[in-house]
Design an enzyme around this catalytic site. Structure first.
Site, short mmCIF file in Angstrom:
data_model
loop_
_atom_site.label_atom_id
_atom_site.label_comp_id
_atom_site.label_asym_id
_atom_site.label_seq_id
_atom_site.Cartn_x
_atom_site.Cartn_y
_atom_site.Cartn_z
N ASP A 26 0.94 -1.25 0.02
CA ASP A 26 -0.01 -0.04 -0.10
C ASP A 26 0.85 1.12 -0.11
O ASP A 26 1.60 1.63 1.07
CB ASP A 26 -0.64 -0.30 1.23
N GLU A 40 -7.03 1.22 -4.66
CA GLU A 40 -7.17 0.88 -3.25
C GLU A 40 -8.56 0.57 -2.53
O GLU A 40 -8.74 -0.57 -1.70
CB GLU A 40 -6.75 2.27 -2.46
N ASP A 91 -13.13 5.86 1.48
CA ASP A 91 -11.75 5.87 1.60
C ASP A 91 -11.22 7.37 1.63
O ASP A 91 -10.91 7.95 0.40
CB ASP A 91 -10.93 5.30 0.34
#
Ligand code: AMP
Length: 569
Positions: free
Chosen positions: A5, A144, A167
């Protein structure tokens, strides 16, 4: 294969082991490595925590938030050199690779890397280049929120659900709607804002307090001041009011202050949510769960907004800081055909409409350029390949410039240009005095990378494509130069990294203290450095303990913040 990530503020690396996603901690025992790069006073390249601490005392010594500039030609200047977002990202990826190698004891060459759903082609290409520079082959770029949904779906594979992933990270905001059904995770729609995130909330709260108390920090105090406000913002996620040191006095800051001063930022969330629901043709009442991702989604004001707009309490069981990395390593397991993920299937969509610029010809002398002609509509399931026919506007025309855009506006000037292909020799070889026809085909792959083919219909020839104007994507020569530049960088050996970070933190505290306490710390730093020089492990251990106790006592808020943030899950 590892899952990374690569975040705006923090990055994480995870592996899939015996059917379980596992986040790997760095030498400091931290799973979140700040996405920061800086140069120390002795010229050493610092990455992660040490770089972040260095930047608090000297904001000009490096850079953070460079992910926001991926895919642009932006340059930063520090340590006597110029840097770009790709090389800075490469340093972070290299660090993630190193952490994984330290845990696994062997070389890692392949990775799945996450990007915001709203990243466009150049930003994705730039991410792949950064990985190549770091010595990683990218097996898959995954959005993501999709990664987050994968982690969620992996835990609850048999539930039939519609979930919304919300997010709000450090620099970007994405919303994705997904359906989970018998292990199939289907992304229905994504929407987002590429310049809205937790860091904007911190900046706005800083400005609010500066204005309210009519005070401006001196340039060298700015980093420390911003860091104090960052802590305040986090505290206000858990409590109604707190206090902060502003100039020489402690002032009170309430949650109401935070909500009021950041109203404008929060108002940008609503239309993105609405568009995602509309594109996926989902009514609020159909939603089963809202999954929070990104550190800034911890803010109470976000929970309240979600409850108000979606009539749903957000899911709090999965840690918003870690869920994306977990999804990335589950995707790595999917790429590697791991048995444990046999029953899991994932489909994604393209988040933007993709098309080309056209000129409208009303008559021979009345033509108007600048219109956007969509070829792939936003939220089409990927991979996808679509084509459309076009023609020249004049029989004598021998060349067409195919300009590729993404966005939703009717005029291209309001959309984002992502590339350009020049097609030549169009005039009919048969000499017919007529308009030439071409077919433009867009192929969008699972990584979100676009390929454009232009075929001359009369000759059947696929023209040689010259893609020009790709700001932020390095040319081969630039890539080689970046690799050459990375090689001689003076990096610290692995076992010295925690000490390096400790020293940067001590230096930062030194800059904040005055008087006898500062002298006391100065003495401790000297002792610690002497111990390091002596290479006597017993002495190093002793001095480390002394220094650590001192640092912990002086940074109690940060310690508290780090401990409580990672608690859920
Ligand atoms: P990410 O890019 O997902 O790592 O998100 C980092 C952002 O989340 C930064 O802007 C942080 O300030 C913010 N953040 C992290 N924890 C909290 C918290 N407890 N309350 C408010 N914001 C937070």
């Amino acid at each position: 294969m590892i899952g990374i990530d690569l975040g705006t503020t923090n990055s994480l690396v995870a592996i899939f082991e015996n059917g379980v996603p596992r986040i790997l901690a760095n030498e400091l025992g931290e799973e979140l490595t700040p996405s920061a790069v800086a140069i120390a006073e002795d010229g050493t390249v610092l990455v992660g925590r040490a770089a972040k601490d260095r930047l608090i005392i000297d904001p000009n010594a490096g850079v953070m938030m460079f992910k926001r500039d991926m895919g642009t030609a932006r340059e930063y200047f520090f340590g006597g050199k110029s840097w770009n977002p790709v090389t800075c990202s490469a340093l972070i990826l290299q660090e993630m690779k190193r952490v994984a190698e330290m845990h696994l004891g062997n070389t890692i060459e392949r990775a799945v890397i996450t990007v915001p759903a709203y990243f466009h082609d150049q930003q994705r290409q730039a991410t792949i280049e950064a990985a190549n520079i770091a010595g990683l082959k990218v097996e898959r770029i995954i959005n993501e929120p999709t990664a987050a949904a994968l982690a969620y779906g992996y835990r609850n594979p048999n539930e039939e659900k519609k979930i919304l992933v919300f997010d709000l990270g450090g620099g970007t905001f994405d919303v994705t709607l997904l359906e989970i059904f018998e292990g199939v995770i289907e992304v229905k729609a994504s929407a987002g804002e590429s310049r809205l995130g937790g860091e904007d909330y911190t900046d706005t709260l800083c400005s609010f307090l500066e204005k309210k108390y009519q005070w401006q920090p001196a340039a060298e105090q700015r980093g420390a001041w911003r860091q104090r406000v960052e802590i305040v913002k986090r505290q206000l996620a858990r409590q109604l009011s707190t206090r902060v040191l502003l100039h020489k006095e402690m002032v009170e800051v309430t949650r109401a202050d935070l909500i009021e001063s950041t109203k404008l930022l929060t108002s940008r969330i609503r239309p993105v949510l609405a568009r995602c629901l509309q594109d996926s043709q989902t009514h609020v009442s159909e939603l089963h769960d809202v999954l929070l991702v990104g550190g800034a989604s911890r803010m109470q004001l976000v929970h309240e907004l979600i409850f108000e707009l979606l009539k749903c309490q957000p899911q709090q069981k999965i840690d918003p800081d870690r869920v994306v990395a977990m999804g990335a390593c589950i995707q790595a397991a999917l790429c590697a055909s791991d048995d444990a993920v046999d029953d899991l299937v994932l489909t994604d969509v393209c988040p933007h409409t993709l098309g080309i610029e056209i000129t409208k010809a009303y008559s021979q002398n009345n033509v108007e350029p600048g219109f956007f002609c969509p070829i792939i509509d936003r939220n089409t399931t990927i991979p996808v390949s679509r084509s459309k026919p076009f023609s020249t506007i004049h029989p004598e025309q021998d060349m067409i410039k195919v300009q590729v855009f993404q966005g939703e506006a009717r005029l291209t000037k309001e959309n984002q240009k992502i590339g350009e292909i020049v097609v030549r020799n169009l005039k009919s070889p048969s000499g017919k005095n007529q308009l030439s026809q071409i077919e433009v085909r867009f192929s969008y792959d699972m990584n979100g990378i676009l390929e454009v083919d232009v075929t001359n219909i009369e000759t059947g020839k696929v023209s040689s494509l010259v893609i020009e104007q790709r700001p932020g994507v390095l040319t081969k020569a630039q890539l080689r130069e970046a690799l050459d530049r990375m090689r001689p960088l003076k990096m610290h050996p692995r076992d010295l990294l925690p000490n390096r970070a400790r020293l940067e933190r001590a230096n930062r505290l030194f800059a904040e203290l005055i008087g006898p306490t500062r002298e006391q710390l100065s003495y401790m730093i000297d002792q610690f450095e002497n111990a390091l020089r002596s290479q006597d492990s017993q002495l190093i251990k002793q001095q480390t303990a002394v220094l650590d106790t001192f640092l912990r006592d002086f940074f109690p808020l940060e310690r508290e913040m780090e401990q409580t943030d990672g608690e859920n899950d």
